[in-house]
Design an enzyme around this catalytic site. Structure first.
Site, short mmCIF file in Angstrom:
data_model
loop_
_atom_site.label_atom_id
_atom_site.label_comp_id
_atom_site.label_asym_id
_atom_site.label_seq_id
_atom_site.Cartn_x
_atom_site.Cartn_y
_atom_site.Cartn_z
N HIS A 203 -15.15 37.37 -15.14
CA HIS A 203 -16.13 38.35 -14.64
C HIS A 203 -15.98 38.35 -13.12
CE1 HIS A 203 -19.71 40.61 -13.85
NE2 HIS A 203 -20.37 39.58 -13.34
N ASP B 110 -19.20 44.34 -17.31
CA ASP B 110 -17.97 45.02 -16.89
C ASP B 110 -17.51 46.01 -17.95
OD1 ASP B 110 -17.16 42.84 -14.59
OD2 ASP B 110 -17.89 41.88 -16.41
N GLN C 115 -25.14 36.57 -4.59
CA GLN C 115 -23.90 36.99 -3.95
C GLN C 115 -24.23 37.91 -2.78
OE1 GLN C 115 -21.29 38.84 -6.74
NE2 GLN C 115 -19.62 39.16 -5.28
#
Length: 328
Positions: free
Chosen positions: A181, A154, A88
């Protein structure tokens, strides 16, 4: 397993920042007795180097066979962990990665299954809920034996943030993030507690924390990955330890309750997606989901999060290549 081996074997697919950090966590914690690391051919030597480097820590921890592996080595593995995928980048959401990483996932899962693998898949590549679904589709495995890391990280971030706010040990904070998520995840405030004391009651007795502060706290948890990516380029330590925790629960048959990407069969009015919720996990994979009784607002958030994931999946599966490769 049909193999004669008498130890626990993990195959890691993907030796990038997350994968290598996970391997390091396994070595540090003495989890599994055999670890094979698979990389694409042009990065095979990196896997060789990491295996050698990690092996030099074994005299300080516990015995383990570590090596650069091939897909054929998956045949008698107990667990295949998939961290491989395009990373990412700053400004990208996890769902922006779908197109790139579905193709990578299809190639990986196909080769793992062709080896004769009969164990459990653990998926951490993003977007993890979508890639857990695709691993299930491409493998033909029972849903119980395909697990995503889900909202485990998380939830850990949430517990730590609350712990810092309340000045208590994070291990005494019991609270979950559920849903995707990613950006549509939500905090289960209705069941957050400190050592069994409802969070709202705990706040009354200890200190004056305003609702706006709690909203800001959750937003910091939700956006933590973006914050870290913007500062250092990637997140890997937290998810690596989360994966190690899930791995231990599976290999040691703990029947631990962890927040994972779990297949939905009508709970919360959601079906046919993998999404983050607590579940009992052990040597056979997901034993059963733990269906926290959400309030109406939380249920709506769960449904909205699932709807976003379903839209991504529906769009992706318009690709004939993915349709043809599906076994579930």
């Amino acid at each position: 397993m049909t193999s004669t081996k008498q130890h626990k074997k993990v195959i890691l697919v993907g030796d990038g920042a997350v994968g290598s950090s996970y391997a390091f966590a396994l070595v540090n914690q003495g989890i599994a007795q055999e670890l094979g690391i698979i990389e694409i051919p042009q990065l095979h030597e990196k896997a060789v180097g990491d295996a050698l480097d990690l092996s030099h820590a074994l005299a300080f921890t516990s015995p383990k066979k570590i090596y650069a592996a091939q897909y054929s080595d998956c045949a008698d593995a107990d667990l295949v962990v998939i961290t491989a995928g395009a990373p990412q980048k700053p400004g990208e959401t996890r769902l922006d990665l779908v197109g790139k990483n579905l193709a990578i996932n299809k190639s990986i899962v196909t080769q793992v299954v062709e080896s004769g693998f009969k164990g459990i898949f653990l998926v951490a590549a993003n977007p993890v809920d979508v890639l857990t679904y695709s691993t299930w589709k491409f493998s033909g495995f029972p849903k119980e034996r395909v697990i995503g890391s889900g909202t485990s990280l998380d939830s850990a971030r949430f517990r730590q943030a609350l712990a810092e706010k309340l000045d208590v040990d994070a291990r005494s904070v019991h609270a979950y993030i559920m849903g995707e998520h990613g950006d549509s995840e939500f905090a289960v405030w209705s069941h957050a507690n400190i050592a069994g004391v409802n969070l709202e009651e705990f706040l009354k007795d200890t200190q004056n924390v305003q609702e706006a502060e709690l909203i800001e706290l959750f937003e910091g948890v939700r956006d933590a990955a973006y914050t870290i990516i913007n500062k250092k380029g990637a997140t890997y330590y937290g998810i690596a330890v989360a994966l190690a925790r899930i791995t231990k629960a599976i290999l040691d048959d703990e029947n631990a309750v962890l927040p994972l990407s779990v297949f939905q069969e009508g709970q919360y009015g959601v079906e046919n997606v993998f999404i983050g919720q607590p579940a009992v996990v052990g040597a056979h994979g997901i034993i059963r989901p733990v269906n926290i009784p959400l309030n109406d607002a939380e249920t709506q958030k769960m449904q909205a999060s699932a709807k976003e994931l379903q839209a991504i999946i529906d769009e992706a599966w318009k690709n004939p290549e993915f349709q043809e490769a599906s076994k579930n």
